[in-house]
Design a protein around this motif. Sequence first.
Motif, PDB file in Angstrom:
ATOM      1  N   MET A  46       0.818  -1.199   0.000  1.00 13.09           N
ATOM      2  CA  MET A  46       0.000   0.000   0.000  1.00 13.09           C
ATOM      3  C   MET A  46       0.859   1.258   0.000  1.00 13.09           C
ATOM      4  O   MET A  46       0.528   2.226  -0.659  1.00 13.09           O
ATOM      5  N   GLY A  47       1.965   1.268   0.714  1.00 13.18           N
ATOM      6  CA  GLY A  47       2.822   2.437   0.773  1.00 13.18           C
ATOM      7  C   GLY A  47       3.387   2.819  -0.577  1.00 13.18           C
ATOM      8  O   GLY A  47       3.501   3.995  -0.904  1.00 13.18           O
ATOM      9  N   ALA A  48       3.755   1.821  -1.386  1.00 13.60           N
ATOM     10  CA  ALA A  48       4.308   2.103  -2.710  1.00 13.60           C
ATOM     11  C   ALA A  48       3.254   2.738  -3.610  1.00 13.60           C
ATOM     12  O   ALA A  48       3.560   3.637  -4.395  1.00 13.60           O
ATOM     13  N   ARG A  49       2.018   2.289  -3.496  1.00 16.91           N
ATOM     14  CA  ARG A  49       0.943   2.864  -4.309  1.00 16.91           C
ATOM     15  C   ARG A  49       0.688   4.322  -3.945  1.00 16.91           C
ATOM     16  O   ARG A  49       0.471   5.162  -4.811  1.00 16.91           O
ATOM     17  N   VAL A  50       0.725   4.601  -2.664  1.00 13.11           N
ATOM     18  CA  VAL A  50       0.502   5.977  -2.207  1.00 13.11           C
ATOM     19  C   VAL A  50       1.631   6.875  -2.694  1.00 13.11           C
ATOM     20  O   VAL A  50       1.397   7.993  -3.159  1.00 13.11           O
ATOM     21  N   ARG A  51       2.873   6.381  -2.609  1.00 14.82           N
ATOM     22  CA  ARG A  51       4.018   7.170  -3.086  1.00 14.82           C
ATOM     23  C   ARG A  51       3.918   7.440  -4.582  1.00 14.82           C
ATOM     24  O   ARG A  51       4.194   8.545  -5.037  1.00 14.82           O
ATOM     25  N   ARG A  52       3.520   6.425  -5.355  1.00 18.27           N
ATOM     26  CA  ARG A  52       3.351   6.631  -6.802  1.00 18.27           C
ATOM     27  C   ARG A  52       2.250   7.639  -7.086  1.00 18.27           C
ATOM     28  O   ARG A  52       2.377   8.483  -7.973  1.00 18.27           O
ATOM     29  N   ALA A  53       1.165   7.543  -6.325  1.00 22.00           N
ATOM     30  CA  ALA A  53       0.062   8.484  -6.520  1.00 22.00           C
ATOM     31  C   ALA A  53       0.501   9.907  -6.180  1.00 22.00           C
ATOM     32  O   ALA A  53       0.205  10.852  -6.920  1.00 22.00           O
ATOM     33  N   LEU A  54       1.217  10.061  -5.094  1.00 17.30           N
ATOM     34  CA  LEU A  54       1.703  11.387  -4.708  1.00 17.30           C
ATOM     35  C   LEU A  54       2.720  11.922  -5.713  1.00 17.30           C
ATOM     36  O   LEU A  54       2.724  13.115  -6.019  1.00 17.30           O
ATOM     37  N   ALA A  55       3.567  11.048  -6.236  1.00 20.93           N
ATOM     38  CA  ALA A  55       4.522  11.467  -7.257  1.00 20.93           C
ATOM     39  C   ALA A  55       3.782  11.927  -8.510  1.00 20.93           C
ATOM     40  O   ALA A  55       4.178  12.908  -9.146  1.00 20.93           O
ATOM     41  N   GLY A  56       2.717  11.244  -8.864  1.00 21.80           N
ATOM     42  CA  GLY A  56       1.914  11.645 -10.014  1.00 21.80           C
ATOM     43  C   GLY A  56       1.252  12.986  -9.793  1.00 21.80           C
ATOM     44  O   GLY A  56       1.217  13.831 -10.703  1.00 21.80           O
ATOM     45  N   VAL A  57       0.736  13.207  -8.614  1.00 18.91           N
ATOM     46  CA  VAL A  57       0.108  14.493  -8.283  1.00 18.91           C
ATOM     47  C   VAL A  57       1.155  15.603  -8.323  1.00 18.91           C
ATOM     48  O   VAL A  57       0.907  16.680  -8.877  1.00 18.91           O
ATOM     49  N   ARG A  58       2.324  15.336  -7.775  1.00 18.47           N
ATOM     50  CA  ARG A  58       3.405  16.325  -7.777  1.00 18.47           C
ATOM     51  C   ARG A  58       3.790  16.671  -9.209  1.00 18.47           C
ATOM     52  O   ARG A  58       3.956  17.836  -9.551  1.00 18.47           O
ATOM     53  N   TRP A  59       3.946  15.650 -10.076  1.00 11.77           N
ATOM     54  CA  TRP A  59       4.293  15.888 -11.470  1.00 11.77           C
ATOM     55  C   TRP A  59       3.221  16.754 -12.135  1.00 11.77           C
ATOM     56  O   TRP A  59       3.539  17.717 -12.827  1.00 11.77           O
ATOM     57  N   TYR A  60       1.969  16.408 -11.925  1.00 12.37           N
ATOM     58  CA  TYR A  60       0.863  17.128 -12.548  1.00 12.37           C
ATOM     59  C   TYR A  60       0.847  18.592 -12.109  1.00 12.37           C
ATOM     60  O   TYR A  60       0.708  19.489 -12.933  1.00 12.37           O
ATOM     61  N   VAL A  61       1.010  18.836 -10.827  1.00 17.96           N
ATOM     62  CA  VAL A  61       0.985  20.211 -10.310  1.00 17.96           C
ATOM     63  C   VAL A  61       2.157  21.009 -10.869  1.00 17.96           C
ATOM     64  O   VAL A  61       2.005  22.164 -11.263  1.00 17.96           O
ATOM     65  N   ARG A  62       3.346  20.404 -10.938  1.00 16.89           N
ATOM     66  CA  ARG A  62       4.512  21.107 -11.486  1.00 16.89           C
ATOM     67  C   ARG A  62       4.315  21.445 -12.964  1.00 16.89           C
ATOM     68  O   ARG A  62       4.701  22.517 -13.410  1.00 16.89           O
ATOM     69  N   GLU A  63       3.716  20.542 -13.721  1.00 16.17           N
ATOM     70  CA  GLU A  63       3.436  20.822 -15.134  1.00 16.17           C
ATOM     71  C   GLU A  63       2.374  21.902 -15.263  1.00 16.17           C
ATOM     72  O   GLU A  63       2.479  22.794 -16.094  1.00 16.17           O
ATOM     73  N   LEU A  64       1.365  21.831 -14.426  1.00 13.67           N
ATOM     74  CA  LEU A  64       0.263  22.780 -14.482  1.00 13.67           C
ATOM     75  C   LEU A  64       0.715  24.197 -14.133  1.00 13.67           C
ATOM     76  O   LEU A  64       0.301  25.169 -14.754  1.00 13.67           O
ATOM     77  N   THR A  65       1.585  24.318 -13.151  1.00 16.22           N
ATOM     78  CA  THR A  65       2.030  25.637 -12.705  1.00 16.22           C
ATOM     79  C   THR A  65       3.191  26.191 -13.523  1.00 16.22           C
ATOM     80  O   THR A  65       3.503  27.376 -13.424  1.00 16.22           O
TER      81      THR A  65
END
Length: 62
Positions: free
Chosen positions: A1-20
């Motif tokens: 479960m921890g790896a999935r959460v980290r991947r999800a957070l990494a995806g959110v971080r990538w998306y926000v950095r691209e968006l901003t």
Amino acid sequence: MGARVRRALAGVRWYVRELTGEAAYDRYVAAHAGADHTPLTRAQWWRARDDAREHTAHESCC
């Protein structure tokens, strides 16, 4: 479960950095890494980017 959460957070971080636009500055610095001049500072880069967008916006009107 921890790896999935980290991947999800990494995806959110990538998306926000691209968006901003933060990732665009990092790509700019990476592209100028081997150049014989220093790249613009983050503030200078944002100012130049905004000026260029403002300038092209007026040219494409009507």
